[in-house]
Structure formats: structure tokens, C-alpha cells
Design a protein around this motif. Structure first.
Motif, PDB file in Angstrom:
ATOM      1  N   THR A 138      -2.745  10.681  -4.209  1.00  0.00           N
ATOM      2  CA  THR A 138      -4.060  10.521  -4.838  1.00  0.00           C
ATOM      3  C   THR A 138      -4.240  11.537  -5.956  1.00  0.00           C
ATOM      4  O   THR A 138      -4.738  11.213  -7.045  1.00  0.00           O
ATOM      5  CB  THR A 138      -5.179  10.684  -3.800  1.00  0.00           C
TER       6      THR A 138
ATOM      7  N   PRO B 293       1.199   5.375   0.949  1.00  0.00           N
ATOM      8  CA  PRO B 293       0.682   6.226   2.029  1.00  0.00           C
ATOM      9  C   PRO B 293      -0.631   6.906   1.639  1.00  0.00           C
ATOM     10  O   PRO B 293      -0.861   7.213   0.465  1.00  0.00           O
ATOM     11  CB  PRO B 293       1.803   7.251   2.227  1.00  0.00           C
ATOM     12  N   ASP B 294      -1.473   7.140   2.622  1.00  0.00           N
ATOM     13  CA  ASP B 294      -2.736   7.845   2.409  1.00  0.00           C
ATOM     14  C   ASP B 294      -2.448   9.341   2.339  1.00  0.00           C
ATOM     15  O   ASP B 294      -2.805  10.116   3.230  1.00  0.00           O
ATOM     16  CB  ASP B 294      -3.714   7.525   3.536  1.00  0.00           C
ATOM     17  N   ASP B 295      -1.789   9.717   1.260  1.00  0.00           N
ATOM     18  CA  ASP B 295      -1.311  11.085   1.060  1.00  0.00           C
ATOM     19  C   ASP B 295      -2.136  11.722  -0.049  1.00  0.00           C
ATOM     20  O   ASP B 295      -2.180  11.204  -1.170  1.00  0.00           O
ATOM     21  CB  ASP B 295       0.176  11.040   0.681  1.00  0.00           C
TER      22      ASP B 295
ATOM     23  N   ARG C 203      -9.073   4.964  -3.713  1.00  0.00           N
ATOM     24  CA  ARG C 203      -8.422   5.774  -2.680  1.00  0.00           C
ATOM     25  C   ARG C 203      -9.359   6.828  -2.094  1.00  0.00           C
ATOM     26  O   ARG C 203      -9.233   7.196  -0.923  1.00  0.00           O
ATOM     27  CB  ARG C 203      -7.178   6.448  -3.268  1.00  0.00           C
TER      28      ARG C 203
ATOM     29  N   PRO D 136       0.828  -1.212   0.000  1.00  0.00           N
ATOM     30  CA  PRO D 136       0.000   0.000   0.000  1.00  0.00           C
ATOM     31  C   PRO D 136       0.858   1.256   0.000  1.00  0.00           C
ATOM     32  O   PRO D 136       1.937   1.294   0.595  1.00  0.00           O
ATOM     33  CB  PRO D 136      -0.817  -0.123   1.288  1.00  0.00           C
TER      34      PRO D 136
ATOM     35  N   GLY E   9     -12.599   6.387  -1.805  1.00  0.00           N
ATOM     36  CA  GLY E   9     -13.633   5.689  -1.045  1.00  0.00           C
ATOM     37  C   GLY E   9     -15.027   5.912  -1.576  1.00  0.00           C
ATOM     38  O   GLY E   9     -15.267   6.686  -2.483  1.00  0.00           O
TER      39      GLY E   9
END
Length: 285
Positions: free
Chosen positions: A240, A234-236, A283, A232, A285
Motif C-alpha cells: 500500500t 496481499p494486504d501488506d 486499500r 488480489p 478503506g
């Protein structure tokens, strides 16, 4: 021909065998060579008559590979040719194979590990004056606005959300402009060679400065249509936004007429746009 004479001089012996290599989109010659003395090499050459932009890309590749210097993960450049019209690069001949496509897990893991090592070597960039990706590619990475202007149809889930993706892309451009790593910026299976002990990243025609995650995003996009597990990211929001920006550039590009000498690129762009859009949707959602 002047280019043929250059190759013979650079290799110190006349070429007796040339095997054309397939793949990629660039017009021109790409061939594995064998000389009368048995020496082997790989040559790629192009002139403006074949495509007016490709010689400039070859010149960028020359500067990038020369700046990177000797690394096991990049091809060794033997000589270059440039008469103002034709540009040529002469590389070591690498005995290996392209990664499977669709990707298989073992090769995906191996290549991603090699990319992490390469990125470490290229951050900060050994070519500090390289083009800045966010500036050079600003038009391509800002294409959602053009999608709206041109009234292009989009997938159903994107109805009413194109402005959201356009804003994400613009925010990402500001982040990317501060990146100091040298990115290959065109990583996919046919720009890699695997050997028994090396992963070699080839075709450095689009290098540029950006965040160190730039190439990882691009390479994982090429892997996503395969049945492989990917680490995965990073949720950056910037990552995105970069994925969204590429999706917009490819979606708009796929609707245009193909450029000279590149008849298959529009089909490829649409396929890539759909891969990136699926990733963005996941990403967000």
C-alpha cells in the motif's frame, strides 16, 4: 554516421530498410531494420543532445540485459555501441504485437503469469550490484512532502491525509531497501511484446533491486484502468505504501514543466497519479 556504420558492421550487411517504431517517452531512434542479406534486427540509439539523461538509461539497460542473460522472456542483445555521447543497443527483431490497451482479460492473465515466472528467475538478482530502487528513487517516492511544501491541490478525499500517505511511503522505502529481486521497474503495455509462444519484457532502462512484488504492483497499476479482473495483492502495508509513494511522485511531477524532448510525460503522470490514488483509497478503506 558512426552509429550507422556500427549497425552495418554488427549485422554483417548494409541496412536497406528501417521502420521507425512509435511509443514510449524516450527521444532518439527506435527502428526495425532489414539488411541487404535479409537479416532483421531492432535498434535503439540516443545522444546527449536529444536528452542528456537518456544515454545513462540506455547504459543501465545494457548492463541489466547482459546480466539477465538468455531468457525467453527478455530480448536477445546482439551488440552495443557507446562513444561517450551516443549509445546504441542492437536487439533481435521480435515479430509480435503489443498488448491491447485498454487491457483484455486473456492478455492480462498471460502477462501476469509470465511476470511471475520471470520474477522467480530474478530473485535473487543475477545482477547483485544493480541500483537499489529505494535509494535511486528515494526522491521520487518521497514527493508527498514536496506536495505539501508547494501547496499543491489534491483530490478532496486526500484533504488532511497527505501526511498519512507520506508516512506510508517512508515506511515502504525501508522495506524496499532490503529487497533482493531484480525489478524491471517500468512495466506497462508498451514495454511488452507478445508472440504466439512468448511474452517478452523489453526496455530495461530503469532496473533495480527491490521486493519481488515490485513489478507486479507496477504492472497491475497499468491494468487497473481496464475492465479486467486482477488477482488480489496481499494486504501488506508495504505494498500500500509503495502504491501511495508512486502516486505522490506522479502527482508532484505532473505539476512541473516537461523535461527536454518529453512533451507528453506530464499528462501521463497525472493520469497515473489518479489511478494509484484510487487504488490507495480502495486499500485503505
Amino acid at each position: 554516421m558512426a552509429v550507422r556504420a556500427w549497425v552495418d558492421r554488427a549485422l554483417g550487411s548494409p541496412v536497406v530498410s528501417a521502420t521507425t517504431q512509435q511509443g514510449g517517452f524516450s527521444p532518439g531512434v527506435a527502428a526495425r531494420l532489414v539488411t541487404a542479406s535479409g537479416r532483421r534486427a531492432f535498434v535503439k540509439t540516443v545522444g546527449t543532445a536529444l536528452n542528456p539523461k537518456t544515454p545513462t538509461l540506455f547504459r543501465q539497460e545494457i548492463e541489466a540485459v547482459q546480466s539477465i542473460g538468455p531468457l525467453s522472456s527478455t530480448p536477445r542483445l546482439l551488440d552495443v555501441y557507446d562513444d561517450g555521447d551516443w549509445v546504441g543497443l542492437l536487439f533481435e527483431d521480435i515479430s509480435g504485437w503489443l498488448p491491447s490497451h485498454p487491457w483484455i482479460q486473456s492478455e492480462a492473465d498471460r502477462v501476469l503469469d509470465a511476470l511471475a515466472e520471470l520474477t522467480e528467475s530474478l530473485d535473487p538478482s543475477p545482477w547483485p550490484d544493480a541500483p537499489v530502487v529505494a535509494i535511486r528513487s528515494r526522491e521520487f517516492l518521497s514527493r508527498w512532502d514536496q506536495v505539501l511544501t508547494d501547496g499543491l491541490a489534491v483530490p478532496d478525499w486526500l484533504d488532511g491525509r497527505v501526511q498519512e500517505l507520506a508516512a506510508l511511503a517512508q515506511d515502504t522505502l525501508r522495506v524496499m531497501a532490503d529487497g533482493k529481486a531484480l525489478a524491471h521497474y517500468d512495466l506497462r503495455a508498451d514495454n511488452l511484446i507478445l508472440t504466439e509462444d512468448r511474452v517478452v519484457f523489453i526496455d530495461w532502462a530503469h532496473p533495480g533491486l527491490g521486493p519481488r512484488w515490485t513489478d507486479t504492483v507496477i504492472l497491475q497499476a497499468d491494468m487497473r484502468s481496464s475492465a479486467v479482473r486482477l488477482p488480489p495483492l496481499p494486504d501488506d502495508p508495504a505494498i500500500t505504501g509503495f502504491i501511495a509513494a508512486i502516486a505522490g511522485g506522479q502527482w508532484w511531477g505532473a505539476a512541473q514543466e516537461p523535461p527536454p524532448g518529453l512533451p507528453t510525460i506530464r499528462t501521463w503522470q497525472r493520469e497515473q497519479a489518479l489511478v494509484h490514488l484510487d487504488w490507495v483509497r480502495e486499500r485503505l478503506g
